[in-house]
Scaffold this motif. Structure first.
Motif, PDB file in Angstrom:
ATOM      1  N   GLN A 151      37.377  48.465 100.448  1.00  0.00           N
ATOM      2  CA  GLN A 151      38.743  48.319 100.942  1.00  0.00           C
ATOM      3  C   GLN A 151      39.784  48.682  99.888  1.00  0.00           C
ATOM      4  OE1 GLN A 151      38.944  44.310 102.417  1.00  0.00           O
ATOM      5  NE2 GLN A 151      37.595  44.749 104.142  1.00  0.00           N
ATOM      6  N   GLY A 152      39.550  49.804  99.185  1.00  0.00           N
ATOM      7  CA  GLY A 152      40.512  50.286  98.198  1.00  0.00           C
ATOM      8  C   GLY A 152      40.484  49.565  96.872  1.00  0.00           C
ATOM      9  N   GLY A 153      39.534  48.643  96.694  1.00  0.00           N
ATOM     10  CA  GLY A 153      39.446  47.893  95.442  1.00  0.00           C
ATOM     11  C   GLY A 153      38.108  48.087  94.745  1.00  0.00           C
ATOM     12  N   LEU A 154      38.018  47.563  93.544  1.00  0.00           N
ATOM     13  CA  LEU A 154      36.810  47.692  92.726  1.00  0.00           C
ATOM     14  C   LEU A 154      36.205  46.314  92.463  1.00  0.00           C
ATOM     15  CD1 LEU A 154      38.131  50.205  90.060  1.00  0.00           C
ATOM     16  CD2 LEU A 154      36.549  50.680  91.910  1.00  0.00           C
ATOM     17  N   PRO A 155      35.220  45.905  93.265  1.00  0.00           N
ATOM     18  CA  PRO A 155      34.606  44.608  93.026  1.00  0.00           C
ATOM     19  C   PRO A 155      33.612  44.602  91.857  1.00  0.00           C
ATOM     20  CG  PRO A 155      33.665  45.607  94.984  1.00  0.00           C
ATOM     21  CD  PRO A 155      34.770  46.501  94.509  1.00  0.00           C
ATOM     22  N   GLU A 156      33.139  45.796  91.436  1.00  0.00           N
ATOM     23  CA  GLU A 156      32.127  45.839  90.386  1.00  0.00           C
ATOM     24  C   GLU A 156      32.243  47.145  89.600  1.00  0.00           C
ATOM     25  OE1 GLU A 156      27.368  45.046  90.206  1.00  0.00           O
ATOM     26  OE2 GLU A 156      28.110  46.283  91.845  1.00  0.00           O
ATOM     27  N   VAL A 157      32.236  47.035  88.256  1.00  0.00           N
ATOM     28  CA  VAL A 157      32.284  48.200  87.374  1.00  0.00           C
ATOM     29  C   VAL A 157      31.343  47.945  86.203  1.00  0.00           C
ATOM     30  CG1 VAL A 157      33.724  49.626  85.869  1.00  0.00           C
ATOM     31  CG2 VAL A 157      34.694  48.669  87.955  1.00  0.00           C
ATOM     32  N   GLN A 158      30.495  48.926  85.882  1.00  0.00           N
ATOM     33  CA  GLN A 158      29.579  48.822  84.742  1.00  0.00           C
ATOM     34  C   GLN A 158      29.507  50.165  84.037  1.00  0.00           C
ATOM     35  OE1 GLN A 158      25.962  47.684  86.732  1.00  0.00           O
ATOM     36  NE2 GLN A 158      26.262  45.545  86.188  1.00  0.00           N
ATOM     37  N   PHE A 159      29.477  50.113  82.710  1.00  0.00           N
ATOM     38  CA  PHE A 159      29.319  51.307  81.891  1.00  0.00           C
ATOM     39  C   PHE A 159      27.940  51.277  81.248  1.00  0.00           C
ATOM     40  CE2 PHE A 159      33.853  50.805  82.192  1.00  0.00           C
ATOM     41  CZ  PHE A 159      34.356  52.087  82.164  1.00  0.00           C
ATOM     42  N   GLU A 160      27.337  52.440  81.106  1.00  0.00           N
ATOM     43  CA  GLU A 160      26.069  52.558  80.396  1.00  0.00           C
ATOM     44  C   GLU A 160      26.342  53.181  79.037  1.00  0.00           C
ATOM     45  OE1 GLU A 160      22.099  55.243  80.484  1.00  0.00           O
ATOM     46  OE2 GLU A 160      22.768  54.476  82.423  1.00  0.00           O
ATOM     47  N   SER A 161      25.923  52.505  77.990  1.00  0.00           N
ATOM     48  CA  SER A 161      26.130  52.917  76.594  1.00  0.00           C
ATOM     49  C   SER A 161      27.594  52.757  76.213  1.00  0.00           C
ATOM     50  CB  SER A 161      25.668  54.352  76.355  1.00  0.00           C
ATOM     51  OG  SER A 161      24.301  54.473  76.618  1.00  0.00           O
ATOM     52  N   GLY A 162      27.923  53.127  74.998  1.00  0.00           N
ATOM     53  CA  GLY A 162      29.285  52.996  74.522  1.00  0.00           C
ATOM     54  C   GLY A 162      29.492  51.695  73.775  1.00  0.00           C
ATOM     55  N   CYS A 163      30.717  51.324  73.550  1.00  0.00           N
ATOM     56  CA  CYS A 163      31.089  50.106  72.818  1.00  0.00           C
ATOM     57  C   CYS A 163      30.935  48.909  73.750  1.00  0.00           C
ATOM     58  CB  CYS A 163      32.525  50.214  72.324  1.00  0.00           C
ATOM     59  SG  CYS A 163      32.821  51.664  71.295  1.00  0.00           S
ATOM     60  N   ASP A 164      29.813  48.229  73.640  1.00  0.00           N
ATOM     61  CA  ASP A 164      29.412  47.219  74.616  1.00  0.00           C
ATOM     62  C   ASP A 164      30.481  46.164  74.901  1.00  0.00           C
ATOM     63  OD1 ASP A 164      27.459  46.073  76.408  1.00  0.00           O
ATOM     64  OD2 ASP A 164      27.155  44.508  74.905  1.00  0.00           O
ATOM     65  N   GLY A 165      31.001  45.536  73.881  1.00  0.00           N
ATOM     66  CA  GLY A 165      31.992  44.479  74.092  1.00  0.00           C
ATOM     67  C   GLY A 165      33.256  44.989  74.755  1.00  0.00           C
ATOM     68  N   ASN A 166      33.751  46.110  74.276  1.00  0.00           N
ATOM     69  CA  ASN A 166      34.972  46.682  74.852  1.00  0.00           C
ATOM     70  C   ASN A 166      34.770  47.080  76.306  1.00  0.00           C
ATOM     71  OD1 ASN A 166      36.455  46.407  72.495  1.00  0.00           O
ATOM     72  ND2 ASN A 166      35.900  48.438  71.751  1.00  0.00           N
ATOM     73  N   LEU A 167      33.608  47.657  76.605  1.00  0.00           N
ATOM     74  CA  LEU A 167      33.368  48.110  77.977  1.00  0.00           C
ATOM     75  C   LEU A 167      33.099  46.952  78.924  1.00  0.00           C
ATOM     76  CD1 LEU A 167      31.455  51.393  77.216  1.00  0.00           C
ATOM     77  CD2 LEU A 167      33.837  51.111  77.909  1.00  0.00           C
ATOM     78  N   GLN A 168      32.506  45.876  78.421  1.00  0.00           N
ATOM     79  CA  GLN A 168      32.372  44.673  79.254  1.00  0.00           C
ATOM     80  C   GLN A 168      33.755  44.110  79.569  1.00  0.00           C
ATOM     81  OE1 GLN A 168      29.489  41.577  78.322  1.00  0.00           O
ATOM     82  NE2 GLN A 168      28.504  43.007  76.910  1.00  0.00           N
ATOM     83  N   ALA A 169      34.603  44.078  78.561  1.00  0.00           N
ATOM     84  CA  ALA A 169      35.965  43.576  78.768  1.00  0.00           C
ATOM     85  C   ALA A 169      36.721  44.453  79.752  1.00  0.00           C
ATOM     86  CB  ALA A 169      36.706  43.507  77.433  1.00  0.00           C
ATOM     87  N   LEU A 170      36.628  45.767  79.571  1.00  0.00           N
ATOM     88  CA  LEU A 170      37.298  46.696  80.483  1.00  0.00           C
ATOM     89  C   LEU A 170      36.825  46.469  81.917  1.00  0.00           C
ATOM     90  CD1 LEU A 170      39.090  49.137  81.126  1.00  0.00           C
ATOM     91  CD2 LEU A 170      37.146  50.585  80.519  1.00  0.00           C
ATOM     92  N   SER A 171      35.510  46.353  82.084  1.00  0.00           N
ATOM     93  CA  SER A 171      34.960  46.135  83.426  1.00  0.00           C
ATOM     94  C   SER A 171      35.520  44.872  84.051  1.00  0.00           C
ATOM     95  CB  SER A 171      33.429  46.048  83.358  1.00  0.00           C
ATOM     96  OG  SER A 171      32.880  47.268  82.946  1.00  0.00           O
ATOM     97  N   ARG A 172      35.541  43.792  83.296  1.00  0.00           N
ATOM     98  CA  ARG A 172      36.049  42.520  83.827  1.00  0.00           C
ATOM     99  C   ARG A 172      37.540  42.594  84.158  1.00  0.00           C
ATOM    100  NH1 ARG A 172      32.985  37.907  80.199  1.00  0.00           N
ATOM    101  NH2 ARG A 172      30.870  38.689  80.594  1.00  0.00           N
ATOM    102  N   LEU A 173      38.282  43.332  83.352  1.00  0.00           N
ATOM    103  CA  LEU A 173      39.722  43.442  83.591  1.00  0.00           C
ATOM    104  C   LEU A 173      40.050  44.235  84.851  1.00  0.00           C
ATOM    105  CD1 LEU A 173      40.958  44.009  79.945  1.00  0.00           C
ATOM    106  CD2 LEU A 173      41.410  42.011  81.379  1.00  0.00           C
ATOM    107  N   VAL A 174      39.283  45.294  85.125  1.00  0.00           N
ATOM    108  CA  VAL A 174      39.616  46.130  86.283  1.00  0.00           C
ATOM    109  C   VAL A 174      38.963  45.652  87.579  1.00  0.00           C
ATOM    110  CG1 VAL A 174      40.070  48.158  84.865  1.00  0.00           C
ATOM    111  CG2 VAL A 174      37.810  47.868  85.908  1.00  0.00           C
TER     112      VAL A 174
END
Length: 84
Positions: free
Chosen positions: A22-45
């Motif tokens: 419905q136009g939103g993002l209920p789940e976002v995950q990144f593979e590899s990269g800066c783990d802590g930053n990408l976990q934070a980014l995922s939770r924020l968006v």
């Protein structure tokens, strides 16, 4: 809920996996990269609309590269939003 996988280019992360509903993002995950930053980014968006995420993240660069992991997420969302 639709699930997507986007192969990132020119950044540390290899893939971005996300769900759209419905136009939103209920789940976002990144593979590899800066783990802590990408976990934070995922939770924020998570929970934001696609338009909000694209507006906030599009054009961010990292370490002199033309893109970044946040920008790659915005590019993936734009591609889906605008079609191939």
């Amino acid at each position: 809920m639709k699930k997507f996988i986007y192969n990132a280019k020119e950044v540390c992360s290899k893939q971005v996996r996300f769900s759209m509903e419905q136009g939103g993002l209920p789940e976002v995950q990144f593979e590899s990269g800066c783990d802590g930053n990408l976990q934070a980014l995922s939770r924020l968006v998570e929970g934001m609309t696609v338009a909000e995420v694209v507006d906030r993240l599009q054009g961010i660069s990292c370490r002199g590269k033309k893109s970044s992991c946040p920008d790659q997420l915005a590019r993936a969302l734009e591609r889906i939003r605008n079609g191939p």
